[in-house]
Design an enzyme around this catalytic site. Structure first.
Site, PDB file in Angstrom:
ATOM      1  N   SER A   1     -45.733 -16.899  14.847  1.00 11.44           N
ATOM      2  CA  SER A   1     -44.634 -17.855  15.002  1.00 11.44           C
ATOM      3  C   SER A   1     -44.474 -18.188  16.469  1.00 11.44           C
ATOM      4  CB  SER A   1     -43.330 -17.252  14.477  1.00 11.44           C
ATOM      5  OG  SER A   1     -42.213 -18.045  14.855  1.00 11.44           O
TER       6      SER A   1
ATOM      7  N   TYR B   1     -37.236 -10.561  14.625  1.00 10.82           N
ATOM      8  CA  TYR B   1     -38.340 -11.305  14.008  1.00 10.82           C
ATOM      9  C   TYR B   1     -39.370 -11.694  15.069  1.00 10.82           C
ATOM     10  CZ  TYR B   1     -40.636 -15.473  12.029  1.00 10.82           C
ATOM     11  OH  TYR B   1     -41.550 -16.420  11.618  1.00 10.82           O
TER      12      TYR B   1
END
Length: 255
Positions: A150, A164
């Protein structure tokens, strides 16, 4: 563009493939002639719909239930995938969760552990099993692993989900190290790092309006679509990327 003649039924496991980016990856791989095995934890209906869509277009696919953080489930998954479509050609580690949005100091320990287990441990466990399968057939060309990271690995996502982001940064370090470790075996390991993409993951995190809020910050002034990420994954899985390993391909609109 790769066509079906170039990938005659090569088996590819796509974890978390019942919706969003995973579903788009499975459909794009199938259109290129691969045989994707779509995994899901609870969303059996979504996985079945992805398979039905692929089969309606003349492709082959299977939906397989598995928890990517459970070693026994993973072994069973790989057995089922190879029973359905033959020796594994590639693994796409797509399964991932963000956990709730918010400041890190307010994060529940159980949520922190679950995000780390799914995003990092699950990725590593599945990759380990893929390497073991690849080792059984060292003569087969094109064996590869693609991990989904990501843009958060680079931005840190302060105030939203730094936990995350930390797991995705670890995925990128894992990708590089593993790529160098297995390169001599002819196995490639790469990653794709999407930016903000229009999927249901934002609603699941409690902020369905996040893509619209983020779009003005993206140099291209829009968020991505799952199909755009799928194209990057297809290239890395394909023989066209035969000299590419240890790479992180950012699909972020310039963010």
């Amino acid at each position: 563009m790769q066509n079906q003649a170039e990938a005659p039924g090569r088996a590819v496991i796509v974890t978390g493939g019942s919706r969003g980016i995973g579903a788009a990856i499975a459909c794009r791989l199938a259109a290129a002639g691969y045989a994707p095995c779509v995994t899901y934890t609870r969303d059996a209906r979504g996985a079945a719909e992805v398979v039905a869509r692929i089969e309606a277009s003349g492709g082959r696919a299977a939906a397989l239930q598995a928890d990517s953080t459970c070693g026994a489930d993973i072994a069973r998954l790989f057995d089922a995938a190879e029973a359905a479509f033959g020796p594994l050609h590639a693994l796409v580690n797509n399964a991932g969760i963000t956990g709730p949005l918010g400041r890190f100091a307010d994060l529940d320990e159980a949520e922190m552990r679950r995000v780390a287990e799914v995003n990092l441990l699950g990725t590593m466990l599945c990759a380990r099993e893929a390497l073991r399968r690849f080792a059984m057939r060292p003569e087969r060309p094109g064996r590869s692993v693609v991990n989904i990271s990501s843009v958060a690995a680079s931005t840190g996502s302060p105030g939203e989900y730094v936990h995350y982001a930390a797991t995705k940064a670890a995925v990128e370090a894992f990708t590089l190290g593993l790529a160098r470790e297995v390169a001599e075996q002819g196995i490639r390991v790469n990653a794709v790092a999407p930016g903000t993409v229009e999927t249901g993951i934002h609603a699941a995190a409690g902020d369905p309006g996040r893509p619209a809020r983020i779009a003005p910050r993206v140099p291209m002034r829009r968020v991505g679509q799952p199909e755009e990420v799928a194209e990057a994954v297809l290239w890395l899985v394909s023989d066209a990327a035969s000299y590419t390993t240890g790479a992180v391909l950012r699909v972020t609109g310039g963010l």
